[in-house]
Design an enzyme around this catalytic site. Structure first.
Site, PDB file in Angstrom:
ATOM      1  N   GLY A   1       0.828  -1.202   0.000  1.00 12.51           N
ATOM      2  CA  GLY A   1       0.000   0.000   0.000  1.00 12.51           C
ATOM      3  C   GLY A   1       0.866   1.257   0.000  1.00 12.51           C
ATOM      4  O   GLY A   1       1.969   1.279  -0.550  1.00 12.51           O
ATOM      5  N   SER A   2       0.382   2.290   0.667  1.00 11.64           N
ATOM      6  CA  SER A   2       0.991   3.621   0.517  1.00 11.64           C
ATOM      7  C   SER A   2       2.365   3.774   1.149  1.00 11.64           C
ATOM      8  O   SER A   2       3.066   4.741   0.845  1.00 11.64           O
ATOM      9  CB  SER A   2       0.047   4.680   1.088  1.00 11.64           C
ATOM     10  OG  SER A   2      -1.138   4.752   0.318  1.00 11.64           O
TER      11      SER A   2
END
Length: 642
Positions: free
Chosen positions: A293-294
């Site tokens: 993810g981020s």
């Protein structure tokens, strides 16, 4: 019939020749046995006469970087049988079998077997104190209790997956116990003496004693205090979110030293048989692979800054999505962030902005940086079970795959890979090899006999780029989505991560892995912490779930390390779009009456402890700022204390 003299002489001659040949063969054989085979046969004879009693060495201790014991040894009783001294072998076996909870026939065969060793009595090695007391009370002839040792873990489950455990013979089976078994196990000693067939010492014989050599003590990079902070947050996350699992790592970004590491579920090393094998065989921080993810956006940011394809001050417009090859790649904020700078793209974790960074880099350069940061290959950390992770094959990367990779989707990484990569982005650009074993010392003299030095794998980005990354990530915490990790008085940088789980090649609806990676101080990082929660039963955003845990670990660790507070960091700004409220500055209420407090500070989130007229103590101290949802505890008493 009469035999002629010639025939007799011939027979005598043949007999003489045969005799001479046989005599020569015998002399040759005796010479061969005496001169050639003699030493070997003499040794075999000595071996038949020699009796040897072995002495086990103490296994080396495992300690943290400050010398606090993590694994040590304790004395335990073991049953020893002398067959020649047994009076009633069958009855002895019956009584032992009851206490040891073993088959009687198996015990009988063991105690009556000649040349047996201590560990051959079923269930008789390293028995409990209670069983030893019962056996001692029986006073059985030929049965003795000898001293033995076993591993003891004074902190229970702390760092269980790192430390590992040993088997019944103190042999390392998992974790550091297995990896460094040759250094920890030591060398057996013995005493030997000549004896007759009944085991009696032969007169005139000499004894030979070889002392056991204890294993070396191993000092780790772990800090027991930081490890305890991690364990605390792991336990709290399990209670609060009931996740599938949760993990955390703390590391010195400049050296690669692991300061703490843990996961849940966990186990008690000396009781590992009571747990499923998948619990103690899987060290999640190095074994678990998933889409990051981020948090992976840090790599894209570092690559884009290092190649000069973006400027943090340049403008960018986010309508809530970006169209790539006819497909819309959306931002987490559906309506978009509108007009923003590239710095705000990082602060807001804006997917379209990071897709743009990836497009400017193009797939060859982006994937080259991804590999330089260590993804797709093992870090080489000295722990068992590390996985490689998985990257797109460059030949199969199209515009959409390039875009999703830019914001951490479509790649599979391990937590330890992320730690090493992010450390490289903030430590001046150097990818360091993570490690746990720091040094080895002689267990008697305590002299250092070996040491692991920090290993630089490669320079990935420039120090100037690294400084820009640190500044951007500090802004994320002070003014962006990582605000829950903000610590008053400390400069903290970090990045949130929320990734949808993948199973059998498909994304799972409503199941996420939320994470946060943070470091401090932002301008001179001393510690970097990663925390990930798998499938929390709550709001699935890394900034809301994982960031507070990282904040707690970092704040406690910085205080433990003696890092002073400062006031020169980026000031925290309130992000109303995220529903934030201004922090509350705690007033000085000590010395005031409860009536004054209630009328003056009626809006404060107070928690009252004790009874009395005056406020005699408060926590936090005056001047400290607390976030919305925090509490101020005041303690009442009848007399003021200085």
């Amino acid at each position: 019939m009469r035999v002629s003299n010639a025939t007799v002489r011939r027979r005598i001659f043949v007999t003489l020749i045969i005799g001479i040949v046989m005599y020569c063969a015998l002399i040759t054989r005796l010479g061969y046995v005496q001169l050639i085979e003699g030493p070997k046969l003499a040794q075999m004879a000595d071996n038949l006469l020699d009796r040897e009693i072995k002495f086990k060495p103490n296994r080396g201790r495992i300690l943290d970087r400050e010398g606090n014991e993590l694994v040590t040894n304790v004395s335990v009783p073991t049953i020893v049988a002398v067959p020649a001294q047994l009076k009633d072998s069958r009855e002895t076996a019956r009584q032992l079998a009851v206490i040891l909870e073993q088959p009687e026939e198996a015990v009988f065969k063991a105690i009556t077997k000649k040349g047996m060793s201590n560990d051959q009595i079923p269930g008789g090695k390293k028995i409990s104190v209670e069983k030893a007391k019962k056996i001692q009370e029986l006073n059985l002839p030929g049965i003795y209790l000898a001293g033995d040792t076993k591993r003891f873990y004074p902190n229970g489950t702390m760092a269980a997956h790192i430390l590992g455990f040993t088997g019944i013979d103190n042999q390392g089976l998992t974790g550091l116990e297995r990896i460094y078994d040759p250094f920890l196990k030591g060398t057996e000693g013995h005493i030997s003496f000549p004896s007759d067939a009944k085991g009696r010492v032969m007169p005139g014989g000499s004894e030979e004693y070889v002392a056991p050599m204890n294993g070396m003590d191993m000092y780790l990079t772990l800090d027991s205090a930081i490890q305890s902070f991690i364990e605390r947050e792991l336990d709290q996350a399990v209670v609060a979110y009931q996740p599938d699992d949760v993990l955390a790592i703390a590391m010195n970004p400049k050296t690669g030293e692991i300061l703490g590491m843990g996961s849940r579920p966990t186990f008690q090393p000396d009781l590992y048989r009571d747990y499923p094998s998948e619990v103690y065989n899987r060290n999640l921080p190095i074994w678990k692979t998933y889409e990051p993810g981020s948090t992976f956006k840090i790599v894209t940011l570092a690559a884009a800054l290092n190649e000069g394809v973006i400027n943090l001050n340049e403008g960018f417009y986010d309508p809530g999505y970006i169209t790539v090859a006819g497909k819309r790649l959306r931002c987490w904020k559906r309506q978009g962030h509108g007009q923003e700078t590239m710095l705000e793209v990082v602060e807001n974790s804006c997917n379209p902005g990071f897709v743009t960074m990836g497009q400017r880099l193009q797939k060859e350069r982006l994937f080259d940086y991804i590999k330089k940061f260590g993804f797709g290959q093992k870090t080489g950390v000295d722990l068992i079970g590390e996985e490689n992770g998985l990257l797109f094959n460059l030949n199969r990367v199209g515009p959409v795959e390039l875009g999703t990779t830019s914001f951490g989707q479509g790649v599979s990484v391990t937590p330890i890979q992320q730690m090493a990569a992010v450390s490289a982005t903030i430590n001046g650009g150097k990818l360091m090899k993570p490690y746990v074993a720091k040094e080895w010392r002689d267990s008697v003299t305590h002299d250092v006999v070996g040491r692991t030095l920090p290993t630089e794998v490669r320079q990935v980005i420039t120090p100037e780029t690294s400084a820009k990354v640190r500044y951007a990530l500090e802004s994320v915490v002070a003014q962006g989505t990582g605000n829950k990790a903000y610590i008053e008085g400390y400069r903290v940088g970090g990045k949130t991560g929320t990734a949808q789980k993948v199973k059998n090649g498909r994304y799972m609806d409503g199941e996420y892995i939320v994470s946060f990676i943070g470091f401090a101080p932002a301008d001179d990082p001393q510690i970097v912490v990663y925390f990930a929660v798998d499938n929390p039963k709550a709001l699935a955003f890394g900034g809301l779930i994982a960031a507070p845990s990282v904040k707690s670990i970092i704040e406690s660790s910085l205080q433990h390390l003696g890092v002073p507070k400062r006031k020169d960091g980026i000031s925290k700004e309130i992000n109303k779009a995220l529903g934030e409220k201004s922090p509350i500055e705690v007033p000085n209420m000590v010395g005031q009456t409860m009536k004054d407090v209630v009328t003056t500070y009626e809006t404060l989130p107070l928690v009252v402890s004790g009874k009395g007229k005056y406020v005699i103590q408060q926590s936090p101290a005056p001047g400290v700022k607390i976030d919305d949802g925090g509490k101020i505890r005041i303690y009442l008493g009848d007399k003021l204390t200085n």
